[in-house]
Design a protein around this motif. Structure first.
Motif, short mmCIF file in Angstrom:
data_model
loop_
_atom_site.label_atom_id
_atom_site.label_comp_id
_atom_site.label_asym_id
_atom_site.label_seq_id
_atom_site.Cartn_x
_atom_site.Cartn_y
_atom_site.Cartn_z
N UNK A 175 -1.89 1.64 -0.22
CA UNK A 175 -2.16 2.11 -1.59
C UNK A 175 -1.90 1.01 -2.61
N UNK A 176 -0.96 0.10 -2.31
CA UNK A 176 -0.75 -1.05 -3.19
C UNK A 176 -1.95 -1.98 -3.20
N UNK A 177 -2.56 -2.17 -2.04
CA UNK A 177 -3.76 -3.03 -2.00
C UNK A 177 -4.93 -2.37 -2.71
N UNK A 178 -5.05 -1.05 -2.60
CA UNK A 178 -6.11 -0.36 -3.34
C UNK A 178 -5.89 -0.46 -4.84
N UNK A 179 -4.65 -0.30 -5.28
CA UNK A 179 -4.34 -0.42 -6.70
C UNK A 179 -4.57 -1.85 -7.18
N UNK A 180 -4.21 -2.84 -6.35
CA UNK A 180 -4.46 -4.24 -6.72
C UNK A 180 -5.96 -4.52 -6.84
N UNK A 181 -6.75 -3.96 -5.93
CA UNK A 181 -8.20 -4.15 -6.00
C UNK A 181 -8.78 -3.49 -7.25
N UNK A 228 -21.01 -9.95 -9.77
CA UNK A 228 -19.61 -10.01 -9.33
C UNK A 228 -19.36 -9.01 -8.21
N UNK A 229 -18.65 -9.41 -7.18
CA UNK A 229 -18.39 -8.48 -6.08
C UNK A 229 -17.44 -7.37 -6.51
N UNK A 230 -17.66 -6.21 -5.98
CA UNK A 230 -16.82 -5.05 -6.26
C UNK A 230 -15.67 -5.07 -5.27
N UNK A 231 -14.53 -5.59 -5.70
CA UNK A 231 -13.39 -5.75 -4.82
C UNK A 231 -12.83 -4.40 -4.38
N UNK A 232 -12.88 -3.42 -5.25
CA UNK A 232 -12.38 -2.10 -4.89
C UNK A 232 -13.23 -1.49 -3.78
N UNK A 233 -14.54 -1.67 -3.85
CA UNK A 233 -15.41 -1.16 -2.78
C UNK A 233 -15.10 -1.87 -1.47
N UNK A 234 -14.85 -3.16 -1.52
CA UNK A 234 -14.52 -3.93 -0.32
C UNK A 234 -13.23 -3.42 0.32
N UNK A 235 -12.19 -3.23 -0.48
CA UNK A 235 -10.91 -2.78 0.06
C UNK A 235 -11.00 -1.32 0.52
N UNK A 236 -11.76 -0.51 -0.22
CA UNK A 236 -11.96 0.89 0.22
C UNK A 236 -12.64 0.95 1.58
N UNK A 237 -13.68 0.17 1.77
CA UNK A 237 -14.37 0.17 3.06
C UNK A 237 -13.44 -0.35 4.15
N UNK A 238 -12.70 -1.39 3.84
CA UNK A 238 -11.79 -1.94 4.85
C UNK A 238 -10.78 -0.90 5.31
N UNK A 239 -10.11 -0.23 4.37
CA UNK A 239 -9.10 0.75 4.77
C UNK A 239 -9.72 2.02 5.32
N UNK A 240 -10.92 2.35 4.91
CA UNK A 240 -11.61 3.51 5.50
C UNK A 240 -11.98 3.23 6.95
N UNK A 241 -12.32 1.99 7.25
CA UNK A 241 -12.64 1.63 8.64
C UNK A 241 -11.38 1.55 9.48
N UNK A 242 -10.32 0.94 8.94
CA UNK A 242 -9.12 0.71 9.74
C UNK A 242 -8.14 1.88 9.71
#
Length: 176
Positions: free
Chosen positions: A19-25, A43-57
């Motif tokens: 949740x800290x990484x999601x808040x940071x994104x 510009x890349x959507x960093x929140x979308x990137x981190x959301x997909x990463x944690x949704x996958x993992x």
């Protein structure tokens, strides 16, 4: 789950780190929107990137509800059509959950190639919702954002999995 040969066994992910990484994104996205390039479409959507990463993992901890909530926060911050980011993040999270078991079998560069269509679909949906709501077309540089997000996937994998790769109790034989 049967692991691939040579794949490292990871420690469990700590919820506070997730949740800290999601808040940071989220904060990084807000910073990108206020930076010298403003609300550039490329510009890349960093929140979308981190959301997909944690949704996958970690699909049991981060899912569609978290994506919807983070999307609403982005909509409020940008002053966009309420639900525009929420809908695109929700669809992105759903697609990530749909492919998460298959995606983890591939190497990180192959994963980047396979999450590219997810990012492209999310940006396409966001563009459609913006245009349907009467917004202006952001320009053709919008097509660059999914490529940048897919290119950042290996970096996100290294950074976000680093706390899970350490040894549970380091000693002289296992200094990491």
């Amino acid at each position: 789950m049967i692991m691939r040969p040579g794949q490292q066994l990871l420690l469990p992910a700590k919820p506070l780190f997730i949740w800290g990484s999601l808040l940071s994104a989220l904060l990084l996205n807000m910073l990108f929107n206020m930076g010298w390039w403003g609300r550039s479409a490329w510009t890349p959507d960093m929140l979308a990137l981190v959301l997909v990463f944690w949704t996958v993992h970690q699909p049991l901890r981060v899912g569609i509800g978290a994506a919807f909530f983070m999307g609403l926060l982005m909509d409020v911050h940008q002053g966009a059509l309420l639900g525009q980011h929420a809908m695109s993040y929700t669809v992105l999270s759903f697609l990530a959950i749909a492919v998460h078991r298959r995606l983890l079998w591939f190497s990180v560069p192959s994963q980047a190639a396979q999450v590219f269509p997810l990012f492209a679909a999310a940006h396409g949906l966001e563009l459609f919702l913006r245009m349907a709501g009467g917004g202006a077309f952001p320009g053709w540089l919008l097509m660059l954002a999914p490529f940048l997000e897919a290119a950042l996937w290996p970096v996100a994998s290294i950074v976000l999995l680093a706390p899970q790769r350490r040894a549970p109790d380091p000693d002289a034989n296992r200094p990491l």
